[in-house]
Design a protein around this motif. Sequence first.
Motif, PDB file in Angstrom:
ATOM      1  N   TRP A  70     -52.938  28.577 -44.577  1.00  0.00           N
ATOM      2  CA  TRP A  70     -53.245  29.879 -45.154  1.00  0.00           C
ATOM      3  C   TRP A  70     -54.363  29.686 -46.159  1.00  0.00           C
ATOM      4  O   TRP A  70     -54.116  29.374 -47.315  1.00  0.00           O
ATOM      5  N   GLY A  71     -55.604  29.841 -45.679  1.00  0.00           N
ATOM      6  CA  GLY A  71     -56.761  29.620 -46.542  1.00  0.00           C
ATOM      7  C   GLY A  71     -56.989  30.742 -47.528  1.00  0.00           C
ATOM      8  O   GLY A  71     -56.812  30.589 -48.724  1.00  0.00           O
ATOM      9  N   LYS A  72     -57.345  31.897 -47.036  1.00  0.00           N
ATOM     10  CA  LYS A  72     -57.596  33.085 -47.861  1.00  0.00           C
ATOM     11  C   LYS A  72     -56.583  34.156 -47.471  1.00  0.00           C
ATOM     12  O   LYS A  72     -56.013  34.091 -46.387  1.00  0.00           O
ATOM     13  N   PRO A  73     -56.405  35.167 -48.321  1.00  0.00           N
ATOM     14  CA  PRO A  73     -55.516  36.262 -47.909  1.00  0.00           C
ATOM     15  C   PRO A  73     -56.000  36.847 -46.584  1.00  0.00           C
ATOM     16  O   PRO A  73     -57.188  37.088 -46.387  1.00  0.00           O
ATOM     17  N   GLY A  74     -55.081  37.013 -45.665  1.00  0.00           N
ATOM     18  CA  GLY A  74     -55.447  37.563 -44.359  1.00  0.00           C
ATOM     19  C   GLY A  74     -56.006  36.539 -43.395  1.00  0.00           C
ATOM     20  O   GLY A  74     -56.365  36.865 -42.273  1.00  0.00           O
ATOM     21  N   SER A  75     -56.119  35.282 -43.811  1.00  0.00           N
ATOM     22  CA  SER A  75     -56.678  34.229 -42.964  1.00  0.00           C
ATOM     23  C   SER A  75     -55.608  33.166 -42.720  1.00  0.00           C
ATOM     24  O   SER A  75     -55.601  32.119 -43.361  1.00  0.00           O
TER      25      SER A  75
END
Length: 200
Positions: free
Chosen positions: A113-118
């Motif tokens: 889970w890198g960025k929110p939504g990613s």
Amino acid sequence: MRPSRPRPAAETGPLFLAGDPALDFLNTRMRVNGALVDLFQSDEDVLRWLERAGWPGASVRPEAAPMSLRDAARRLRASIRALVEKRKAGQRGDPSVLNGFLGQAQSHPRVVWGKPGSVRIERVRRQDTPAAILAPVSEAAAVLLATADFTLVRRCDDETCVLWFSDQTRSHHRRWCSAALCGNRHKAAAYRKRRRAERG
């Protein structure tokens, strides 16, 4: 003019033109200037190939098994080649060597889970033996053997070429490992033959 000598593996470099990673792995043994060349001369050659094929991160630990990564890669490649040739000929092959490699292909999924939504899933693989390091290749070979349309898995039409490919063209009439390699060589030879016939 002196005849050219086969280039060493380090200068030749791997070709990724087969349309399938298992076939690209087979193509690490190729003909260069008429001589068979094995691109796997060291463990590092195998690691570089894996990275270029999209499976980076492998490393050979000092305690890793009695067989070197290079020797394991060559053994796996020979097994895959024999199985591809048998499958192509419509015969039954012995998958015991490939299954031995697959038995050491332990992995598990991991959520990243890198960025929110990613959010994505990546596969975490065991890396403590040569067979485990080669797991992506053995898995790709198993998928190829079990699911590929072998009417489209071909060896290059150039009789001196040993490269394989999966024909993914729309018309399914691909004949050469590469138009730039064997295709051009064949066209040039045909042109020379026509010119000689016109003169003679």
